[in-house]
Design a protein around this motif. Structure first.
Motif, mmCIF file in Angstrom:
data_model
loop_
_atom_site.group_PDB
_atom_site.id
_atom_site.type_symbol
_atom_site.label_atom_id
_atom_site.label_comp_id
_atom_site.label_asym_id
_atom_site.label_seq_id
_atom_site.Cartn_x
_atom_site.Cartn_y
_atom_site.Cartn_z
ATOM 1 N N PHE A 37 45.283 -62.334 11.008
ATOM 2 C CA PHE A 37 45.172 -62.701 12.407
ATOM 3 C C PHE A 37 46.449 -63.439 12.795
ATOM 4 O O PHE A 37 47.213 -63.868 11.934
ATOM 5 N N ARG A 38 46.645 -63.624 14.090
ATOM 6 C CA ARG A 38 47.761 -64.424 14.574
ATOM 7 C C ARG A 38 47.347 -65.189 15.810
ATOM 8 O O ARG A 38 46.428 -64.805 16.527
ATOM 9 N N GLN A 39 48.066 -66.293 16.034
ATOM 10 C CA GLN A 39 47.809 -67.110 17.209
ATOM 11 C C GLN A 39 49.128 -67.525 17.833
ATOM 12 O O GLN A 39 49.881 -68.301 17.225
ATOM 13 N N ALA A 40 49.380 -67.022 19.011
ATOM 14 C CA ALA A 40 50.572 -67.392 19.763
ATOM 15 C C ALA A 40 50.306 -68.691 20.514
ATOM 16 O O ALA A 40 49.142 -69.035 20.768
ATOM 17 N N PRO A 41 51.351 -69.416 20.881
ATOM 18 C CA PRO A 41 51.160 -70.692 21.598
ATOM 19 C C PRO A 41 50.326 -70.517 22.850
ATOM 20 O O PRO A 41 50.600 -69.633 23.676
ATOM 21 N N LYS A 43 47.395 -69.347 23.181
ATOM 22 C CA LYS A 43 46.511 -68.181 23.191
ATOM 23 C C LYS A 43 45.471 -68.272 22.082
ATOM 24 O O LYS A 43 45.593 -69.056 21.151
ATOM 25 N N ASP A 44 44.449 -67.422 22.183
ATOM 26 C CA ASP A 44 43.400 -67.370 21.164
ATOM 27 C C ASP A 44 43.891 -66.619 19.926
ATOM 28 O O ASP A 44 44.877 -65.878 19.977
ATOM 29 N N LEU A 45 43.154 -66.815 18.855
ATOM 30 C CA LEU A 45 43.413 -66.022 17.656
ATOM 31 C C LEU A 45 43.240 -64.542 17.979
ATOM 32 O O LEU A 45 42.300 -64.150 18.681
ATOM 33 N N GLU A 46 44.143 -63.731 17.415
ATOM 34 C CA GLU A 46 44.135 -62.300 17.683
ATOM 35 C C GLU A 46 44.128 -61.535 16.366
ATOM 36 O O GLU A 46 44.924 -61.830 15.465
ATOM 37 N N PHE A 47 43.249 -60.551 16.251
ATOM 38 C CA PHE A 47 43.206 -59.688 15.078
ATOM 39 C C PHE A 47 44.493 -58.878 14.975
ATOM 40 O O PHE A 47 45.001 -58.391 15.995
ATOM 41 N N VAL A 48 45.000 -58.715 13.751
ATOM 42 C CA VAL A 48 46.204 -57.920 13.536
ATOM 43 C C VAL A 48 45.899 -56.701 12.663
ATOM 44 O O VAL A 48 46.205 -55.573 13.042
ATOM 45 N N ALA A 49 45.308 -56.922 11.487
ATOM 46 C CA ALA A 49 45.078 -55.813 10.553
ATOM 47 C C ALA A 49 44.033 -56.203 9.528
ATOM 48 O O ALA A 49 43.810 -57.383 9.265
ATOM 49 N N ILE A 50 43.416 -55.177 8.936
ATOM 50 C CA ILE A 50 42.440 -55.375 7.873
ATOM 51 C C ILE A 50 42.623 -54.279 6.830
ATOM 52 O O ILE A 50 43.027 -53.153 7.161
ATOM 53 N N ILE A 51 42.323 -54.623 5.577
ATOM 54 C CA ILE A 51 42.381 -53.662 4.483
ATOM 55 C C ILE A 51 41.121 -53.814 3.642
ATOM 56 O O ILE A 51 40.654 -54.937 3.409
ATOM 57 N N SER A 52 40.568 -52.697 3.202
ATOM 58 C CA SER A 52 39.356 -52.732 2.394
ATOM 59 C C SER A 52 39.653 -53.298 1.009
ATOM 60 O O SER A 52 40.808 -53.415 0.605
ATOM 61 N N ALA A 53 38.606 -53.630 0.287
ATOM 62 C CA ALA A 53 38.767 -54.277 -1.012
ATOM 63 C C ALA A 53 39.536 -53.410 -2.008
ATOM 64 O O ALA A 53 40.311 -53.923 -2.822
ATOM 65 N N ASP A 54 39.339 -52.100 -1.942
ATOM 66 C CA ASP A 54 40.033 -51.205 -2.872
ATOM 67 C C ASP A 54 41.382 -50.737 -2.342
ATOM 68 O O ASP A 54 42.091 -49.982 -3.016
ATOM 69 N N GLY A 55 41.746 -51.167 -1.144
ATOM 70 C CA GLY A 55 43.027 -50.804 -0.556
ATOM 71 C C GLY A 55 43.065 -49.416 0.047
ATOM 72 O O GLY A 55 44.095 -49.005 0.575
ATOM 73 N N GLY A 56 41.944 -48.705 0.013
ATOM 74 C CA GLY A 56 41.936 -47.337 0.482
ATOM 75 C C GLY A 56 41.815 -47.172 1.981
ATOM 76 O O GLY A 56 42.061 -46.083 2.512
ATOM 77 N N GLY A 57 41.415 -48.215 2.667
ATOM 78 C CA GLY A 57 41.251 -48.136 4.106
ATOM 79 C C GLY A 57 41.957 -49.267 4.818
ATOM 80 O O GLY A 57 41.953 -50.419 4.348
ATOM 81 N N THR A 58 42.571 -48.958 5.954
ATOM 82 C CA THR A 58 43.239 -49.968 6.766
ATOM 83 C C THR A 58 42.940 -49.714 8.239
ATOM 84 O O THR A 58 42.599 -48.593 8.641
ATOM 85 N N TYR A 59 43.100 -50.771 9.023
ATOM 86 C CA TYR A 59 42.897 -50.653 10.478
ATOM 87 C C TYR A 59 43.792 -51.672 11.146
ATOM 88 O O TYR A 59 43.934 -52.799 10.643
ATOM 89 N N TYR A 60 44.370 -51.287 12.306
ATOM 90 C CA TYR A 60 45.346 -52.143 12.969
ATOM 91 C C TYR A 60 45.013 -52.337 14.436
ATOM 92 O O TYR A 60 44.448 -51.457 15.095
ATOM 93 N N GLU A 61 45.439 -53.479 14.943
ATOM 94 C CA GLU A 61 45.422 -53.718 16.374
ATOM 95 C C GLU A 61 46.456 -52.797 17.009
ATOM 96 O O GLU A 61 47.509 -52.517 16.401
ATOM 97 N N ASP A 62 46.176 -52.310 18.210
ATOM 98 C CA ASP A 62 47.003 -51.267 18.807
ATOM 99 C C ASP A 62 48.483 -51.651 18.924
ATOM 100 O O ASP A 62 49.367 -50.819 18.703
ATOM 101 N N SER A 63 48.770 -52.888 19.271
ATOM 102 C CA SER A 63 50.158 -53.259 19.544
ATOM 103 C C SER A 63 51.039 -53.299 18.295
ATOM 104 O O SER A 63 52.265 -53.334 18.403
ATOM 105 N N VAL A 64 50.433 -53.281 17.112
ATOM 106 C CA VAL A 64 51.217 -53.329 15.873
ATOM 107 C C VAL A 64 51.203 -52.011 15.112
ATOM 108 O O VAL A 64 51.911 -51.871 14.107
#
Length: 130
Positions: A37-41, A43-64
């Motif tokens: 996650f990230r938090q700009a001055p 602003k609220d916390l914003e989701f950036v990316a996630i990865i599954s426990a085995d590393g086989g799946g990922t998902y990203y926020e659109d802007s990144v």
């Protein structure tokens, strides 16, 4: 229970790259989906990316999408965020997060909410100058 420690933040010019690292202290790391996650001055916390426990799946926020890559090395208890083509609007404190579940998707939605995560690091500052 896991403890998370981020590193790799800093100051970079627009268009540059940084790689954030997050080391987890705890046996449960290999069973945890991990995120950033990230938090700009001001602003609220914003989701950036996630990865599954085995590393086989990922998902990203659109802007990144297409610029950032999340990865993990379970042998080193470490998750990474490679950030390329950085923009001034990427300036924020970046937090490593973890959840006590191996999956990144519930079947209905991806885990992108702050409340989905029980483990948080202390944050690392990323500043992108124009």
């Amino acid at each position: 229970q896991i403890e998370l420690v981020e590193s790799g933040g800093g100051v970079v010019s627009a268009g540059g790259s940084l790689r954030l690292s997050c080391v987890a202290n705890g046996r449960a790391f290999g069973n945890c989906a991990m995120g950033w996650f990230r938090q700009a001055p001001g602003k609220d916390l914003e989701f950036v990316a996630i990865i599954s426990a085995d590393g086989g799946g990922t998902y990203y926020e659109d802007s990144v999408k297409g610029r950032f890559t999340i990865s993990r090395d379970n042998a080193k208890n470490t998750v990474y965020l490679q950030m390329n083509s950085l923009k001034p609007e990427d300036t924020a404190v970046y937090y490593c997060t973890g959840r006590s579940s191996p999956l990144l998707y519930s079947g209905i939605r991806y885990y992108t909410r702050v409340g989905d995560y029980g483990y948080w690091g202390q944050g690392t500052q990323v500043t992108v100058s124009s």
